[in-house]
Design a protein around this motif. Structure first.
Motif, short mmCIF file in Angstrom:
data_model
loop_
_atom_site.label_atom_id
_atom_site.label_comp_id
_atom_site.label_asym_id
_atom_site.label_seq_id
_atom_site.Cartn_x
_atom_site.Cartn_y
_atom_site.Cartn_z
N GLN A 138 0.76 -1.19 0.04
CA GLN A 138 0.20 0.15 0.28
C GLN A 138 0.91 1.20 0.05
OE1 GLN A 138 -3.34 0.17 -0.34
NE2 GLN A 138 -2.68 2.30 -0.89
N ALA A 139 1.80 1.25 0.71
CA ALA A 139 2.97 2.43 0.75
C ALA A 139 3.45 2.46 -0.84
CB ALA A 139 4.01 2.13 1.69
N ILE A 140 3.83 1.45 -1.29
CA ILE A 140 4.17 1.71 -2.83
C ILE A 140 3.11 2.28 -3.61
CG2 ILE A 140 4.88 0.33 -4.98
CD1 ILE A 140 6.38 -1.65 -2.73
N CYS A 141 1.95 1.75 -3.53
CA CYS A 141 0.77 2.63 -4.10
C CYS A 141 0.50 3.85 -3.98
CB CYS A 141 -0.57 1.69 -4.03
SG CYS A 141 -0.67 0.12 -4.78
N CYS A 183 7.36 -3.16 -6.41
CA CYS A 183 7.31 -4.58 -5.67
C CYS A 183 7.90 -5.65 -5.93
CB CYS A 183 5.81 -4.99 -6.09
SG CYS A 183 4.38 -3.98 -5.42
N ARG A 184 8.46 -5.75 -6.91
CA ARG A 184 9.68 -6.80 -7.39
C ARG A 184 10.97 -6.27 -6.91
NH1 ARG A 184 8.00 -7.76 -14.00
NH2 ARG A 184 5.94 -8.56 -13.32
N CYS A 185 11.21 -5.36 -6.77
CA CYS A 185 12.32 -4.56 -6.11
C CYS A 185 12.58 -5.08 -4.69
CB CYS A 185 12.52 -3.24 -6.32
SG CYS A 185 12.85 -2.59 -8.14
N PHE A 226 -4.58 -4.67 -6.69
CA PHE A 226 -3.91 -3.38 -6.08
C PHE A 226 -4.26 -2.38 -7.56
CE2 PHE A 226 -2.24 -5.40 -2.71
CZ PHE A 226 -2.24 -4.52 -1.67
N ASP A 227 -4.34 -0.99 -6.97
CA ASP A 227 -4.32 -0.04 -8.23
C ASP A 227 -3.82 1.08 -8.02
OD1 ASP A 227 -5.35 1.69 -10.13
OD2 ASP A 227 -7.42 0.73 -10.24
N ALA A 228 -2.69 1.44 -8.46
CA ALA A 228 -1.81 2.55 -8.07
C ALA A 228 -2.57 3.85 -8.85
CB ALA A 228 -0.48 2.39 -8.37
N ARG A 229 -3.19 3.61 -9.75
CA ARG A 229 -3.53 4.64 -10.50
C ARG A 229 -4.90 5.35 -9.55
NH1 ARG A 229 -6.12 8.66 -11.82
NH2 ARG A 229 -7.35 8.92 -13.75
N HIS A 230 -5.70 4.60 -9.42
CA HIS A 230 -6.95 5.16 -8.56
C HIS A 230 -6.84 5.05 -6.99
CE1 HIS A 230 -8.85 3.64 -12.41
NE2 HIS A 230 -9.24 5.03 -12.19
#
Length: 275
Positions: A138-141, A183-185, A226-230
């Motif tokens: 969630q922090a990444i998003c 996320c992969r990182c 998950f959806d980083a755009r919205h």
């Protein structure tokens, strides 16, 4: 709830050629389709159907001499629970040695997701101190949602996650590629999803409907949306295809010169008829 989905896509082509499409609803949602999909190709052309390595429904259309345009149309009504994307704050993150082997490919660099870049060091510096699991994703998003500016006018099919990070602009696929890469990182398996996402439960957007992109991560014992755009749980996602990134799930791909002549997408809730 019921959701009416569909599209009308027309391509100008230089024949003879072949056209690959990934436009049917993903097999995982097949049971939700009411009375099947009304898929047509104009003119009627020989088509080979197959399933790719990610279990997506794909097809190859044979375009012979004399054909200069190919039109793809579809309509379907899909049952959906009407529930927002599930939130599972207790979902745990696994060490790479403990992950199911089938998830490992979603830790590796891919065409648009440069895990082996400056983003690796950035990710550990930015998110290494965040509790692992759901909170870290969630922090990444949250970061990607705030870092990139959504702009259709700046869309570019070749933009990678690293370029999006540097340019700080893009469309839903760019938000998705950057979030997947981060996320992969952090050794969290992440995969790309393309599909329908209408304005259900939210204010309508002031631009034409399009297909959407989001991503899934493997936490606990399953994949989560998950959806980083919205960056909020949404209602009514209908998956078309999954892959490592957008290169694995092209809506259409033509082997030769082609032009997009028509592109219309529909995703609307079917409202009950008044008595």
């Amino acid at each position: 709830m019921l959701i009416k989905i569909g599209f009308d896509i027309e391509l100008g082509v230089t024949a003879p050629t072949a056209l690959i499409y990934m436009l049917r609803v993903h097999p995982s949602r097949a049971a939700d389709i009411q009375a099947g999909e009304s898929f047509t190709i104009s003119p009627p052309l020989a088509t080979d159907h197959y399933t790719d390595a990610f279990s997506n429904h794909c097809a190859r259309v044979h375009v012979p001499f004399g054909v200069s345009r190919v039109r793809l149309r579809n309509e379907a009504v899909v049952f959906d629970t009407g529930w927002p994307d599930p939130v599972s704050p207790a979902a745990i993150e696994h060490a790479p040695a403990d992950l199911p082997v089938e998830t490992l490919q979603f830790l590796l660099p891919s065409r648009y997701c440069e895990v082996d870049s400056e983003l690796l060091q950035f990710a550990w510096g930015k998110f290494g101190g965040v509790p692992p699991g759901w909170q870290r994703v969630q922090a990444i998003c949250d970061f990607v949602h705030g870092h990139l500016r959504f702009d259709y006018q700046s869309a570019r099919a070749t933009r990678t996650a690293l370029e999006g990070y540097r340019e700080r602009t893009g469309v839903c696929r760019d938000f998705t590629h950057l979030a997947i890469t981060l996320c992969r990182c952090m050794n969290i398996p992440a995969r790309y999803v393309t599909g329908y996402l209408g304005d259900i439960g939210v204010a309508p957007v002031p631009y034409p409907m399009d297909f959407s992109a989001w991503f899934e991560v493997y936490l606990g014992d399953r994949w989560h949306t998950f959806d980083a755009r919205h960056n909020i749980p949404r209602i009514g996602r209908v998956v078309i295809a999954r892959g490592r990134d957008a290169a694995d799930v092209p809506i259409t791909m033509v082997f030769g010169v082609n032009t997009l002549e028509r592109f219309e997408v529909m995703t609307d809730e079917v409202l009950p008829v008044a008595a």
